[in-house]
Design an enzyme around this catalytic site. Structure first.
Site, mmCIF file in Angstrom:
data_model
loop_
_atom_site.group_PDB
_atom_site.id
_atom_site.type_symbol
_atom_site.label_atom_id
_atom_site.label_comp_id
_atom_site.label_asym_id
_atom_site.label_seq_id
_atom_site.Cartn_x
_atom_site.Cartn_y
_atom_site.Cartn_z
ATOM 1 N N ASP A 170 0.834 -1.211 0.000
ATOM 2 C CA ASP A 170 0.000 0.000 0.000
ATOM 3 C C ASP A 170 0.866 1.257 0.000
ATOM 4 O O ASP A 170 1.854 1.340 0.736
ATOM 5 C CB ASP A 170 -0.880 0.034 1.246
ATOM 6 C CG ASP A 170 -2.207 -0.674 1.020
ATOM 7 O OD1 ASP A 170 -2.197 -1.763 0.409
ATOM 8 O OD2 ASP A 170 -3.246 -0.127 1.452
ATOM 9 N N ARG A 198 -11.676 5.304 -13.352
ATOM 10 C CA ARG A 198 -12.367 4.367 -12.471
ATOM 11 C C ARG A 198 -11.381 4.157 -11.330
ATOM 12 O O ARG A 198 -10.309 3.585 -11.513
ATOM 13 C CB ARG A 198 -12.655 3.062 -13.217
ATOM 14 C CG ARG A 198 -13.374 2.001 -12.378
ATOM 15 C CD ARG A 198 -12.405 1.036 -11.777
ATOM 16 N NE ARG A 198 -13.038 -0.064 -11.058
ATOM 17 C CZ ARG A 198 -12.398 -0.898 -10.267
ATOM 18 N NH1 ARG A 198 -11.097 -0.783 -10.112
ATOM 19 N NH2 ARG A 198 -13.027 -1.854 -9.659
ATOM 20 N N ASP A 200 -9.842 2.597 -8.288
ATOM 21 C CA ASP A 200 -9.822 1.288 -7.661
ATOM 22 C C ASP A 200 -9.750 1.431 -6.131
ATOM 23 O O ASP A 200 -8.994 2.259 -5.618
ATOM 24 C CB ASP A 200 -8.558 0.570 -8.177
ATOM 25 C CG ASP A 200 -8.496 -0.876 -7.782
ATOM 26 O OD1 ASP A 200 -9.464 -1.599 -8.048
ATOM 27 O OD2 ASP A 200 -7.474 -1.293 -7.197
ATOM 28 N N GLU A 242 -14.873 2.640 -7.037
ATOM 29 C CA GLU A 242 -15.225 1.362 -6.449
ATOM 30 C C GLU A 242 -15.152 1.550 -4.936
ATOM 31 O O GLU A 242 -14.081 1.759 -4.376
ATOM 32 C CB GLU A 242 -14.208 0.300 -6.884
ATOM 33 C CG GLU A 242 -14.514 -1.051 -6.310
ATOM 34 C CD GLU A 242 -13.311 -1.992 -6.315
ATOM 35 O OE1 GLU A 242 -13.530 -3.193 -6.436
ATOM 36 O OE2 GLU A 242 -12.155 -1.519 -6.176
HETATM 37 C C1 GLC Z 1 -10.197 -4.029 -7.134
HETATM 38 C C2 GLC Z 1 -10.273 -4.671 -8.500
HETATM 39 C C3 GLC Z 1 -9.725 -6.068 -8.416
HETATM 40 C C4 GLC Z 1 -8.290 -6.027 -7.918
HETATM 41 C C5 GLC Z 1 -8.206 -5.260 -6.600
HETATM 42 C C6 GLC Z 1 -6.782 -4.954 -6.223
HETATM 43 O O1 GLC Z 1 -11.036 -4.658 -6.222
HETATM 44 O O2 GLC Z 1 -11.592 -4.620 -8.984
HETATM 45 O O3 GLC Z 1 -9.792 -6.708 -9.662
HETATM 46 O O4 GLC Z 1 -7.805 -7.309 -7.733
HETATM 47 O O5 GLC Z 1 -8.874 -4.026 -6.675
HETATM 48 O O6 GLC Z 1 -6.279 -3.883 -6.981
#
Ligand code: GLC
Length: 548
Positions: A170, A198, A200, A242
């Site tokens: 991280d 997008r 993540d 996300e």
């Molecule tokens: C998010 C992505 C996934 C990935 C994870 C780590 O959840 O959608 O595919 O493995 O992040 O970056």
């Protein structure tokens, strides 16, 4: 009337490496994708979301980045990418890319330098602990594949934090230099011409990790700061995040204290996604009704991104254990179909047993509910999955274009393909491919084209309100409506296989000249709205009113 482009977008998510290979090396590339832009344009896509495109050791399908300022050489070079942006723009298609800045790959030069010496300028870019943190066995995202969230690095002699796999250290968001670097990364890609990102793993990006504290504080203000930055660089940039968090937490990701959205523009609607899965499994819309009623009101400019499937497993972790068991029993009964104890690694077509009526119903629901629809490549032709592949790779197989070898994806030898093309059986490229479906007006692909075209004539979906219409209905039927200054649409969806009749005469005063604009079959004119037939797994999109 709002003219925010993302409220009217149709987003198509694809992985460059499995989409189209132009040079026969077995891996998809930018030139291959460029050659398929006309296909996406005809389908009605207005925005492409590319899964990670950066150089990567590729241990997590590109979500382990080793250089944020370049593209994976397997896909082409930066020139090819700029050309792709130009060609997409010519067709009115915007491109957003994955921004994976919660972590880097452990091969990233920043991490390599950081572990080398305490004097490295990058030492403080990552999150360290001198002693073994007591919470190191908590918070794993990939249970079964990931044992801990802290690992001891032998070179540094310290423990480093990794919310995901141990090869994904991280970044330390508490370090102002890291914050500046994230902004610089955004600036770089915006300057090249992407329309947004997008983002993540957003709840983890803003996590101010403290060793031993499994519930570390989160700095949501970083999102405000980033939003200001990207919007200053390019006014109509969109951040799509996300963030699979509890409903009470959601609104904070859009704005600080009410008002207009000042942080993330769009969030993936995980809550609705899970309820949709439950509703489809039970053939009963109650979960969707709850989701429509329970979800907090979004600030002006805040928008949901709705999806049925994405590149990960179907995540059922927010259901109760009993509900999860129900969805597993229906859609992923074999252990091999399940992942991490919480999810299903299948595409929707196989989950619904390839039943065309059921598939249409599901996508009609997704596209007519609130928010902006996101479609995963291959779902428009009903592609299946390959359970012989590891983990999530089951749903990451090459796009099936035609009857040519490798489904027209690549001219390489099958053994050299990035992943095998699905061949044979009901979902093999011999039966399921774009070329066959393009010629067939009855195909799922043709249906998607029609449905998306119709959606574009219904701006109240996406830009307007979306409400459950609470009238007595037969079991299995959902009625919802969308309203904005341009008009009103009402939608009837039958989630079960028994036909039903719905009385919507209470909506008559909102109706000027009600007519079906999309339906699973020809129905009698809606007339007084008092006797609306709907077939088993049927659906009707009825325009009630249009304001000119
Ligand atoms: C998010 C992505 C996934 C990935 C994870 C780590 O959840 O959608 O595919 O493995 O992040 O970056």
């Amino acid at each position: 009337m709002s003219d925010r482009w993302y409220e009217k977008a149709v987003i198509y998510c694809l992985d460059v490496d499995t989409f189209a290979d132009s040079n026969g090396d077995g891996c998809g590339d930018f030139r291959g994708l460029m050659g398929r832009l006309d296909y996406l344009s005809r389908l009605g896509v207005t925005c492409i979301w590319l899964n990670p495109i950066h150089p990567t050791p590729n241990r997590d399908d590109g979500y382990d980045v080793s250089d944020f300022y370049n593209v994976d050489p397997r896909f082409g070079n930066l020139g090819d990418f700029a050309e792709l942006l130009h060609q997409a723009g010519n067709r009115g298609i915007k491109v957003i890319i994955d921004l994976v800045v919660n972590h880097t790959s452990d091969q990233h030069p920043w991490f390599q330098s950081a572990r080398e010496s305490p004097d490295s300028p990058y030492r403080d870019w990552f999150v360290w602990s001198e002693t073994a943190p007591s919470d190191r066995h908590q918070g794993m995202v990939f249970p079964g594949e990931q044992a801990t969230t802290w690992t001891k690095d032998r070179k540094a002699g310290l423990w480093y934090y990794h919310r995901f796999y141990k090869f994904q250290p991280d970044l330390n968001i508490n370090n102002p230099e890291v914050r500046e670097e994230i902004k610089k990364i955004c600036s770089f890609w915006l300057q090249l011409g992407v329309a947004g990102f997008r983002m993540d793993a957003v709840p983890f990006i803003i996590e101010q990790t403290e060793p031993g504290n499994p519930d570390s504080p989160k700095d949501l203000d970083f999102l405000s700061d980033l939003r200001q930055h990207v919007q200053w660089r390019k006014g109509d940039t969109v951040l799509l995040a996300e963030a699979n968090v509890e409903p009470a937490e959601l609104t904070k990701f859009f704005s600080d204290a009410g008002g207009s959205s000042s942080r993330i523009h769009m969030l993936f609607d995980f809550m609705l996604n899970t309820r949709l899965m439950l509703a489809l499994a039970r053939e009963n819309p109650e979960g969707i009704v709850d989701a429509l009623q329970d979800t907090p009101k979004l600030p002006d400019g805040g928008q949901w991104a709705t999806f049925l499937r994405n590149h990960d497993e179907v995540d059922l972790s927010r259901l109760t254990a009993d509900q999860r068991a129900e969805v597993f029993a229906k859609f992923g009964p074999d252990e091999n179909m399940q992942l991490y104890g919480r999810g299903i690694r299948r595409r929707l077509a196989t989950m619904l047993g390839g039943d065309r009526r059921h598939l249409e119903l599901a996508y009609s629901l997704q596209f007519s509910l609130r928010g902006t629809p996101v479609l995963r490549y291959g779902d428009e032709i009903g592609m299946g999955d390959d359970l012989a592949q590891d983990g999530r790779n089951a749903i990451r197989t090459p796009m099936q274009w035609s009857l040519l070898p490798n489904g027209g994806f690549s001219t390489a030898k099958p053994k050299d393909l990035v992943r095998p093309v699905i061949s044979g059986g009901d979902y093999g490229f011999e039966k399921v491919n774009v070329t066959l479906q393009r010629h067939d007006p009855q195909s799922l692909l043709s249906w998607f084209e029609r449905m998306i075209r119709t959606l574009k004539e219904c701006p109240e979906v996406g830009s307007g309100t979306c409400k459950h219409v609470d009238v007595p209905v037969p079991e299995g039927v959902l009625v919802h409506r969308a309203d904005d200054a341009t008009g009103t649409m009402v939608f009837v969806h039958n989630l079960c296989n028994n036909p039903g009749v719905v009385d919507l005469s209470s909506l008559a005063e909102d109706a000027e000249f009600p007519n079906d604009v999309l339906a699973d079959q020809e129905y009698a004119e809606p007339g007084a709205l008092d006797k609306l037939d709907v077939a088993g797994y049927g659906y009707r999109w009825i325009r009630l009113r249009r304001q000119l």
